[in-house]
Design a protein around this motif. Structure first.
Motif, PDB file in Angstrom:
ATOM      1  N   GLU A  83     -37.292  -2.266 -23.571  1.00  0.00           N
ATOM      2  CA  GLU A  83     -36.617  -1.579 -24.666  1.00  0.00           C
ATOM      3  C   GLU A  83     -35.284  -2.248 -24.973  1.00  0.00           C
ATOM      4  O   GLU A  83     -34.457  -2.458 -24.084  1.00  0.00           O
ATOM      5  N   TYR A  97     -37.421   4.394 -19.162  1.00  0.00           N
ATOM      6  CA  TYR A  97     -38.737   4.112 -19.745  1.00  0.00           C
ATOM      7  C   TYR A  97     -39.418   2.986 -18.979  1.00  0.00           C
ATOM      8  O   TYR A  97     -38.763   2.026 -18.562  1.00  0.00           O
ATOM      9  N   GLY A 112     -38.831  -0.084 -28.276  1.00  0.00           N
ATOM     10  CA  GLY A 112     -39.469  -0.203 -26.974  1.00  0.00           C
ATOM     11  C   GLY A 112     -40.973  -0.403 -27.042  1.00  0.00           C
ATOM     12  O   GLY A 112     -41.666   0.195 -27.868  1.00  0.00           O
ATOM     13  N   PHE A 114     -43.176   5.787 -25.927  1.00  0.00           N
ATOM     14  CA  PHE A 114     -42.090   5.522 -26.865  1.00  0.00           C
ATOM     15  C   PHE A 114     -42.420   6.276 -28.158  1.00  0.00           C
ATOM     16  O   PHE A 114     -43.324   5.874 -28.897  1.00  0.00           O
TER      17      PHE A 114
END
Length: 345
Positions: free
Chosen positions: A54, A50, A162, A94
């Motif tokens: 996070e 990502y 996140g 997210f």
């Protein structure tokens, strides 16, 4: 004014100081200048990659769900002291792993405190965004009403998850001690200058021209659309304070074939004369019309008079990477900056 139109104080060379956890994705991703991205099924040793910050999943005793007060946090240092007007928490991409809620605290520090010092000063943090719910894959803007200047922001997320990007919009409050008696860039965003008006910003923001550092690509300057009628394009910079300019730099780096043919500079002294931006008779020539070359920083000695605003005119259109206006504050210009510093303490 829309608070999100104000400068992003975090991206004026701010940094990420500390975080409670960053197991899945690094805290530094929060302040990247570009928009978040996502590549499906792109994995590393810890799972899906990502583009954000996070944390791991929090658990209560015996593997139960965490209590309502459980949280992760991240502390960021603003690039310059400033009055925060809004905070944007972006959870882009997210979707099943975003925090349930967030809040934000602020801190005003002198000097350069270490992460250990920042986390130890629990009683000096002031809440500026109360706890609020978050949703996945969305930008959340929170208005801030405090009139104090701050240097650090702590984003709290409940209980974990996140966040892709964090933005902190506000007004720069320069430290007068860093400007007094010095030759400085009176047009620098980090010194308290800003864009007051512009004719066009089709390709990129005019605020880029007064941002820190050098442009790295063509998109990091100010570029207008191709003009199809008589006239020229322009932008007006409100200087950091009333001052006298001695050196001007008009940088066309990266603009090759789309730089303006010519440019000129004019000044306006709106204090104490009270001149209006729209009053053409109030503008005075600082730099007569000069030819510009592609991909070149052009520097000019000028003989300025006290001014509060500068207008950059480009003929007929095109792109400029940076505008630097070096000079010194007048006595009343410095006094105004001192007043603002004291008022926001």
């Amino acid at each position: 004014m829309d608070e999100q139109w104000l400068p992003d104080l975090l991206r004026l060379r701010g940094s990420v100081a500390a975080a409670s956890d960053e197991f899945y994705a690094a805290k530094e991703n929060l302040i990247k200048p570009d928009a978040p991205s996502f590549v499906p099924e792109m994995y590393d040793a810890k799972g899906q990659v990502y583009d954000g910050w996070e944390t791991r999943r929090r658990r209560g005793p015996g593997g139960t769900l965490p209590d309502d007060a459980a949280r992760d946090w991240v502390i960021v240092r603003l690039g310059v002291p400033g009055v925060v007007r809004s905070i944007v928490v972006d959870t882009a991409f997210f979707t099943g792993n975003y925090p349930q809620a967030c809040s934000a605290d602020a801190y005003s520090a002198s000097g350069y405190p270490t992460p250990a010092e920042l986390t130890a000063e629990a009683n000096r943090w002031q809440e500026i965004v109360p706890r609020a719910l978050l949703t996945g894959d969305a930008r959340h803007a929170f208005k801030v009403n405090s009139g104090r200047r701050f240097t650090h922001i702590r984003l709290n997320i409940f209980p974990d998850g996140g966040v892709a990007r964090l933005h902190v919009h506000g007004e720069v409050v320069p430290d007068p001690a860093m400007l007094e008696g010095l030759t400085v860039d009176l047009a620098a965003l980090e010194n308290g200058a800003d864009i007051a008006a512009r004719s066009d910003q089709f390709y990129s923001s005019p605020r880029n021209v007064i941002s820190p550092g050098l442009s790295r690509v063509m998109g990091e300057g100010w570029e207008t659309r191709r003009r199809r009628r008589p006239g020229y394009e322009w932008l007006v910079v409100r200087l950091a304070g009333r001052g006298v300019i001695r050196l001007a730099e008009i940088d066309t780096s990266w603009y090759r074939g789309n730089q303006p043919d010519f440019a000129s500079l004019q000044t306006l002294d709106a204090d104490p004369a009270g001149g209006s931006l729209a009053d053409e008779s109030a503008w005075r020539d600082l730099l007569p019309r000069v030819r510009l070359l592609p991909d070149t920083p052009h520097r000019f000695r000028v003989d300025g008079e006290p001014a509060t605003h500068v207008r950059l005119n480009v003929f007929p259109d095109g792109g400029v990477a940076r505008l630097r206006l070096y000079g010194s504050l007048t006595d009343d210009g410095l006094a105004a900056i001192r007043r603002r510093w004291d008022e926001t303490a």
